[in-house]
Scaffold this motif. Structure first.
Motif, PDB file in Angstrom:
ATOM      1  N   SER A 178     103.515  38.148  56.059  1.00 32.24           N
ATOM      2  CA  SER A 178     104.251  38.647  57.219  1.00 32.24           C
ATOM      3  C   SER A 178     104.135  37.650  58.372  1.00 32.24           C
ATOM      4  N   LYS A 235     109.617  33.914  57.859  1.00 39.15           N
ATOM      5  CA  LYS A 235     110.537  34.053  56.717  1.00 39.15           C
ATOM      6  C   LYS A 235     111.920  34.486  57.157  1.00 39.15           C
ATOM      7  N   THR A 295     114.113  42.424  53.393  1.00 38.30           N
ATOM      8  CA  THR A 295     113.645  43.609  52.669  1.00 38.30           C
ATOM      9  C   THR A 295     112.453  44.266  53.370  1.00 38.30           C
ATOM     10  N   GLY A 296     111.697  43.475  54.167  1.00 35.96           N
ATOM     11  CA  GLY A 296     110.611  44.079  54.951  1.00 35.96           C
ATOM     12  C   GLY A 296     111.177  45.122  55.906  1.00 35.96           C
ATOM     13  N   TYR A 350     111.501  48.461  54.151  1.00 31.82           N
ATOM     14  CA  TYR A 350     110.247  49.239  54.070  1.00 31.82           C
ATOM     15  C   TYR A 350     109.886  49.808  55.439  1.00 31.82           C
ATOM     16  N   ARG A 351     110.170  49.024  56.469  1.00 35.40           N
ATOM     17  CA  ARG A 351     109.900  49.499  57.822  1.00 35.40           C
ATOM     18  C   ARG A 351     110.809  50.680  58.191  1.00 35.40           C
ATOM     19  N   VAL A 375     103.258  50.573  57.610  1.00 39.14           N
ATOM     20  CA  VAL A 375     104.253  50.142  56.610  1.00 39.14           C
ATOM     21  C   VAL A 375     103.642  49.610  55.312  1.00 39.14           C
ATOM     22  N   SER A 376     102.493  48.941  55.377  1.00 39.25           N
ATOM     23  CA  SER A 376     102.011  48.378  54.111  1.00 39.25           C
ATOM     24  C   SER A 376     101.566  49.503  53.176  1.00 39.25           C
ATOM     25  N   SER A 408     104.678  50.936  51.682  1.00 41.89           N
ATOM     26  CA  SER A 408     105.274  50.034  50.677  1.00 41.89           C
ATOM     27  C   SER A 408     104.494  50.016  49.366  1.00 41.89           C
ATOM     28  N   ARG A 449     109.148  51.887  46.348  1.00 38.08           N
ATOM     29  CA  ARG A 449     109.538  50.558  45.840  1.00 38.08           C
ATOM     30  C   ARG A 449     110.714  50.678  44.869  1.00 38.08           C
ATOM     31  N   GLY A 470     111.137  38.697  51.408  1.00 36.26           N
ATOM     32  CA  GLY A 470     110.227  39.805  51.133  1.00 36.26           C
ATOM     33  C   GLY A 470     108.919  39.336  50.547  1.00 36.26           C
ATOM     34  N   ARG A 471     108.376  40.131  49.615  1.00 41.68           N
ATOM     35  CA  ARG A 471     107.102  39.799  48.967  1.00 41.68           C
ATOM     36  C   ARG A 471     107.264  39.617  47.465  1.00 41.68           C
ATOM     37  N   ASP A 472     108.234  40.323  46.909  1.00 42.46           N
ATOM     38  CA  ASP A 472     108.356  40.398  45.444  1.00 42.46           C
ATOM     39  C   ASP A 472     109.762  40.017  44.988  1.00 42.46           C
ATOM     40  N   ARG A 529      97.169  43.209  56.781  1.00 38.03           N
ATOM     41  CA  ARG A 529      98.363  43.307  55.933  1.00 38.03           C
ATOM     42  C   ARG A 529      98.385  42.241  54.843  1.00 38.03           C
ATOM     43  N   ASP A 587      98.736  43.228  51.108  1.00 36.34           N
ATOM     44  CA  ASP A 587      99.857  42.697  50.318  1.00 36.34           C
ATOM     45  C   ASP A 587      99.366  41.939  49.085  1.00 36.34           C
ATOM     46  N   ARG A 617      97.223  44.800  46.525  1.00 38.38           N
ATOM     47  CA  ARG A 617      97.701  46.116  46.088  1.00 38.38           C
ATOM     48  C   ARG A 617      98.019  46.080  44.590  1.00 38.38           C
TER      49      ARG A 617
HETATM   50  O1   DC Z   1     107.959  41.203  56.111  1.00 44.85           O
HETATM   51  P1   DC Z   1     107.507  42.424  56.915  1.00 44.85           P
HETATM   52  O2   DC Z   1     106.224  42.175  57.657  1.00 44.85           O
HETATM   53  O3   DC Z   1     108.574  42.965  57.789  1.00 44.85           O
HETATM   54  O4   DC Z   1     107.184  43.544  55.823  1.00 44.85           O
HETATM   55  C1   DC Z   1     106.766  44.826  56.181  1.00 44.85           C
HETATM   56  C2   DC Z   1     105.885  45.433  55.108  1.00 44.85           C
HETATM   57  O5   DC Z   1     106.659  45.729  53.952  1.00 44.85           O
HETATM   58  C3   DC Z   1     104.699  44.581  54.656  1.00 44.85           C
HETATM   59  O6   DC Z   1     103.520  45.346  54.741  1.00 44.85           O
HETATM   60  C4   DC Z   1     104.970  44.272  53.229  1.00 44.85           C
HETATM   61  C5   DC Z   1     106.037  45.223  52.796  1.00 44.85           C
HETATM   62  N1   DC Z   1     107.049  44.586  51.953  1.00 44.85           N
HETATM   63  C6   DC Z   1     106.959  44.742  50.598  1.00 44.85           C
HETATM   64  O7   DC Z   1     106.027  45.376  50.116  1.00 44.85           O
HETATM   65  N2   DC Z   1     107.901  44.205  49.789  1.00 44.85           N
HETATM   66  C7   DC Z   1     108.919  43.506  50.296  1.00 44.85           C
HETATM   67  N3   DC Z   1     109.838  42.985  49.472  1.00 44.85           N
HETATM   68  C8   DC Z   1     109.024  43.327  51.690  1.00 44.85           C
HETATM   69  C9   DC Z   1     108.055  43.870  52.499  1.00 44.85           C
END
Ligand code: DC
Length: 247
Positions: free
Chosen positions: A21, A25, A43-44, A47-48, A112-113, A116, A122, A142-144, A193, A197, A200
């Protein structure tokens, strides 16, 4: 392997941008998308937005999450993006209400984490993201994204930056929005976070084997754009020739 029915030399591709985060990005992905004429999907923010809905409907209270209640609400949550010409970017809406100004506040950021991490959340959002990117021509952050949402993305980036520099950036961003939050508190939130992240059980943040790493701690946005240019040229050409598989 991709089959490549379209042999146009400018074939549109999927660009996955994963990483921690607050490491820039979204800023990077948004500008890249604008320059390419691609759609940008944060995509974050999705989730937010779900977290926001949970707060408004009593499933997230004082940082506590009522999982069953939130899962029960998922079918009622409609998430969409709408272009806002004043900002030159898309705002996120939940059931027709714009939540763009709220999603980066500390209340949402603190919860949010954990939201998520809920598999049902998801599953809903990954399916929506896959629909949004089905036509290609997207930059999705995003993350994934490169590991789960689009494992066949033609270009995958993994972004990192020093946590102290990320805290500074987020501090300035919040202050510009009129939220005065101590920088140490932001850094603590960022480090927590990161841990959440990375560790998890479901879709942890990890670098896809074929992702290219970008540490932008000491790079300007324009330097990042210059860095990506030859990589992009190579990947779009490979995709156009039908030879590229993102490796
Ligand atoms: O990128 P961000 O900080 O706005 O993301 C917010 C939260 O969402 C962060 O805790 C991770 C989660 N997230 C996720 O699990 N998968 C994603 N593709 C994007 C964000």
């Amino acid at each position: 392997m991709h089959s490549s029915p379209n042999s146009s030399p400018t074939r549109r591709i999927v660009i996955a941008v994963d990483g921690f985060s607050s490491c820039g990005k979204s800023t990077f992905a948004r500008l890249l998308a604008a320059r390419l004429g691609y759609i940008f999907i944060d995509t974050g923010a999705m989730y937010r937005a779900v977290t926001c809905y949970g707060i408004d409907h009593g499933a997230v209270q004082d940082g506590r999450i009522d999982r069953e209640r939130l899962i029960g609400m998922l079918d009622d949550i409609d998430i969409s993006f709408r272009f806002n010409p004043a900002r030159g970017a898309s705002d996120i809406y939940v059931n027709g209400v714009c939540v763009e100004d709220r999603i980066r506040g500390i209340e949402v950021s603190d919860a949010v984490s954990r939201v998520s991490r809920i598999p049902e959340v998801r599953a809903k959002l990954v399916a929506l993201q896959q629909r949004m990117g089905a036509e290609k021509g997207v930059v999705m952050d995003g993350r994934d994204i490169g590991t789960v949402v689009f494992p066949d993305a033609e270009l995958k980036l993994y972004m990192t930056a020093d946590p102290k520099i990320r805290a500074r950036r987020r501090y300035l961003e919040l202050r510009a929005r009129g939220e005065e939050v101590p920088e140490e508190e932001i850094e603590r939130n960022i480090r927590e976070r990161d841990e959440a992240d990375l560790h998890r059980a479901i879709s942890p943040l990890r670098k896809a084997p074929d992702a290219i790493e970008l540490d932008n701690s000491h790079m300007t946005l324009e330097e990042q754009m210059a860095w990506i240019e030859p990589i992009l040229a190579e990947r779009t050409a490979a995709a156009a020739g039908g030879a590229g598989n993102g490796k």
